[in-house]
Scaffold this motif. Sequence first.
Motif, mmCIF file in Angstrom:
data_model
loop_
_atom_site.group_PDB
_atom_site.id
_atom_site.type_symbol
_atom_site.label_atom_id
_atom_site.label_comp_id
_atom_site.label_asym_id
_atom_site.label_seq_id
_atom_site.Cartn_x
_atom_site.Cartn_y
_atom_site.Cartn_z
ATOM 1 N N THR A 104 0.808 -1.029 -0.095
ATOM 2 C CA THR A 104 0.095 -0.231 -0.248
ATOM 3 C C THR A 104 0.609 1.149 0.281
ATOM 4 O O THR A 104 0.507 2.548 -0.492
ATOM 5 C CB THR A 104 -1.251 -0.118 1.615
ATOM 6 O OG1 THR A 104 -2.026 -1.069 1.033
ATOM 7 C CG2 THR A 104 -1.794 1.217 0.825
ATOM 8 N N GLN A 105 2.533 1.318 0.981
ATOM 9 C CA GLN A 105 3.475 2.270 1.008
ATOM 10 C C GLN A 105 4.288 2.702 -0.320
ATOM 11 O O GLN A 105 3.611 3.688 -1.030
ATOM 12 C CB GLN A 105 3.609 1.993 1.643
ATOM 13 C CG GLN A 105 3.485 2.287 3.584
ATOM 14 C CD GLN A 105 4.674 2.212 4.301
ATOM 15 O OE1 GLN A 105 5.156 1.245 4.078
ATOM 16 N NE2 GLN A 105 3.905 1.920 5.354
ATOM 17 N N LEU A 106 4.201 1.448 -1.421
ATOM 18 C CA LEU A 106 5.017 1.564 -2.750
ATOM 19 C C LEU A 106 3.945 2.468 -3.741
ATOM 20 O O LEU A 106 3.923 3.047 -4.702
ATOM 21 C CB LEU A 106 5.116 -0.125 -2.690
ATOM 22 C CG LEU A 106 6.541 0.074 -2.241
ATOM 23 C CD1 LEU A 106 6.285 -1.857 -2.127
ATOM 24 C CD2 LEU A 106 7.727 0.786 -2.533
ATOM 25 N N ILE A 107 2.177 1.990 -3.118
ATOM 26 C CA ILE A 107 1.403 2.420 -4.734
ATOM 27 C C ILE A 107 0.884 3.655 -3.654
ATOM 28 O O ILE A 107 0.621 4.197 -5.107
ATOM 29 C CB ILE A 107 0.177 1.623 -4.308
ATOM 30 C CG1 ILE A 107 0.618 -0.076 -5.006
ATOM 31 C CG2 ILE A 107 -1.028 1.329 -5.398
ATOM 32 C CD1 ILE A 107 -0.906 -1.166 -4.198
ATOM 33 N N ALA A 108 0.939 4.173 -2.700
ATOM 34 C CA ALA A 108 1.164 5.683 -2.534
ATOM 35 C C ALA A 108 2.315 6.222 -3.224
ATOM 36 O O ALA A 108 1.334 6.303 -3.636
ATOM 37 C CB ALA A 108 0.434 6.298 -1.277
ATOM 38 N N ILE A 136 6.123 -9.639 -9.834
ATOM 39 C CA ILE A 136 6.933 -8.669 -11.232
ATOM 40 C C ILE A 136 5.723 -8.096 -12.086
ATOM 41 O O ILE A 136 5.527 -7.044 -11.783
ATOM 42 C CB ILE A 136 7.871 -9.091 -11.794
ATOM 43 C CG1 ILE A 136 9.235 -9.430 -10.574
ATOM 44 C CG2 ILE A 136 8.755 -7.732 -12.167
ATOM 45 C CD1 ILE A 136 10.695 -9.721 -10.996
ATOM 46 N N ALA A 137 5.123 -8.667 -12.205
ATOM 47 C CA ALA A 137 4.699 -8.518 -13.762
ATOM 48 C C ALA A 137 3.229 -7.872 -13.250
ATOM 49 O O ALA A 137 2.558 -6.979 -14.240
ATOM 50 C CB ALA A 137 4.071 -10.006 -14.784
ATOM 51 N N THR A 138 2.260 -8.393 -11.931
ATOM 52 C CA THR A 138 0.956 -7.874 -11.425
ATOM 53 C C THR A 138 1.642 -6.475 -10.928
ATOM 54 O O THR A 138 -0.318 -6.354 -10.084
ATOM 55 C CB THR A 138 0.791 -9.186 -11.365
ATOM 56 O OG1 THR A 138 1.498 -9.812 -9.791
ATOM 57 C CG2 THR A 138 -0.137 -10.515 -11.908
ATOM 58 N N ASN A 139 2.533 -6.381 -10.154
ATOM 59 C CA ASN A 139 2.837 -5.619 -9.157
ATOM 60 C C ASN A 139 2.510 -4.082 -9.345
ATOM 61 O O ASN A 139 3.052 -3.333 -10.882
ATOM 62 C CB ASN A 139 4.269 -5.829 -8.941
ATOM 63 C CG ASN A 139 4.729 -4.296 -7.528
ATOM 64 O OD1 ASN A 139 4.622 -3.539 -7.529
ATOM 65 N ND2 ASN A 139 4.308 -5.350 -6.232
ATOM 66 N N GLU A 140 1.634 -3.526 -9.311
ATOM 67 C CA GLU A 140 1.407 -2.476 -9.804
ATOM 68 C C GLU A 140 2.455 -1.022 -9.879
ATOM 69 O O GLU A 140 2.153 -0.852 -10.808
ATOM 70 C CB GLU A 140 -0.051 -2.095 -8.802
ATOM 71 C CG GLU A 140 -0.716 -0.727 -9.438
ATOM 72 C CD GLU A 140 -1.769 -0.145 -8.450
ATOM 73 O OE1 GLU A 140 -2.596 1.122 -8.814
ATOM 74 O OE2 GLU A 140 -3.258 -0.771 -7.587
ATOM 75 N N VAL A 141 2.810 -1.130 -9.095
ATOM 76 C CA VAL A 141 3.723 -0.243 -8.577
ATOM 77 C C VAL A 141 5.008 -0.512 -10.140
ATOM 78 O O VAL A 141 5.597 0.536 -9.745
ATOM 79 C CB VAL A 141 4.858 -0.637 -7.465
ATOM 80 C CG1 VAL A 141 5.575 0.629 -7.608
ATOM 81 C CG2 VAL A 141 3.579 0.379 -5.919
ATOM 82 N N LEU A 142 5.748 -1.370 -10.780
ATOM 83 C CA LEU A 142 5.852 -1.803 -11.502
ATOM 84 C C LEU A 142 5.109 -2.021 -12.614
ATOM 85 O O LEU A 142 6.241 -1.628 -13.697
ATOM 86 C CB LEU A 142 6.382 -3.526 -10.759
ATOM 87 C CG LEU A 142 7.547 -3.479 -9.583
ATOM 88 C CD1 LEU A 142 8.107 -4.956 -9.756
ATOM 89 C CD2 LEU A 142 9.237 -2.520 -9.899
ATOM 90 N N ALA A 184 11.546 2.082 -0.916
ATOM 91 C CA ALA A 184 10.953 1.359 -1.641
ATOM 92 C C ALA A 184 11.670 0.310 -2.866
ATOM 93 O O ALA A 184 11.057 -0.551 -2.584
ATOM 94 C CB ALA A 184 10.382 1.986 -3.065
ATOM 95 N N VAL A 185 13.015 0.264 -3.289
ATOM 96 C CA VAL A 185 13.260 -1.176 -3.149
ATOM 97 C C VAL A 185 13.813 -1.836 -1.570
ATOM 98 O O VAL A 185 13.204 -2.720 -2.352
ATOM 99 C CB VAL A 185 14.745 -0.743 -3.733
ATOM 100 C CG1 VAL A 185 16.021 -1.990 -4.325
ATOM 101 C CG2 VAL A 185 14.759 0.305 -5.368
ATOM 102 N N VAL A 186 13.601 -2.331 -1.418
ATOM 103 C CA VAL A 186 14.273 -2.550 -0.096
ATOM 104 C C VAL A 186 12.327 -2.535 0.067
ATOM 105 O O VAL A 186 12.080 -4.090 0.807
ATOM 106 C CB VAL A 186 14.189 -1.989 1.039
ATOM 107 C CG1 VAL A 186 13.857 -2.421 2.544
ATOM 108 C CG2 VAL A 186 15.795 -1.097 1.347
ATOM 109 N N GLN A 187 11.397 -2.296 -0.158
ATOM 110 C CA GLN A 187 10.287 -2.838 0.455
ATOM 111 C C GLN A 187 10.024 -3.705 -1.043
ATOM 112 O O GLN A 187 8.977 -4.535 -0.195
ATOM 113 C CB GLN A 187 9.311 -1.520 0.405
ATOM 114 C CG GLN A 187 9.064 -0.652 1.645
ATOM 115 C CD GLN A 187 8.729 0.370 1.303
ATOM 116 O OE1 GLN A 187 8.302 1.161 0.546
ATOM 117 N NE2 GLN A 187 7.803 1.067 2.492
ATOM 118 N N ILE A 188 10.231 -3.452 -1.878
ATOM 119 C CA ILE A 188 10.159 -4.751 -3.059
ATOM 120 C C ILE A 188 10.362 -5.809 -2.267
ATOM 121 O O ILE A 188 9.901 -6.939 -2.390
ATOM 122 C CB ILE A 188 10.560 -3.949 -4.008
ATOM 123 C CG1 ILE A 188 9.127 -2.771 -4.929
ATOM 124 C CG2 ILE A 188 10.666 -4.999 -5.356
ATOM 125 C CD1 ILE A 188 9.891 -2.513 -6.038
#
Length: 151
Positions: free
Chosen positions: A16-20, A60-66, A112-116
Amino acid sequence: MALWDRLKESASTTQTQLIARKNDLKSGAFRDSSMAMCALVAAADGTVDPAERQRVARLIATNEVLQNFRADDLRRRFENNLDKLAADFDFGKVSVMQEIAKAKKKPAEARAVVQIGIVIGGADGDFDKDEQAVVREACYALDLPPHEFDL
């Protein structure tokens, strides 16, 4: 609360934090660092399991942030990093850590990289000791304190 539930909640909160911050995470350094992190977590135990490779590639393919990046480009970068780790884990890890360190100039991207890494590690419900250890090492490469991420 059971460990499993805490882990799922933590991964969900992190996502959620990443999407924000999705709109702030568009640089090439973030792209390269996050794909290196995904590969490192996938191979954290020193081996590259085909099932793990596929699972992380799907994430990776489905991650909204990526989705700021082309899926085929992300997959190629992920696979290249995994191939380095599969060929010689210790030597490959040096190269992959250099890729991860590209994001350290921008603290928000570094976090964000760490969170991923945490999201990928916890996606199967078991953010194991090997995965935690490589994400902790990545924190040092990014000049971030591991305790900030409970590592």
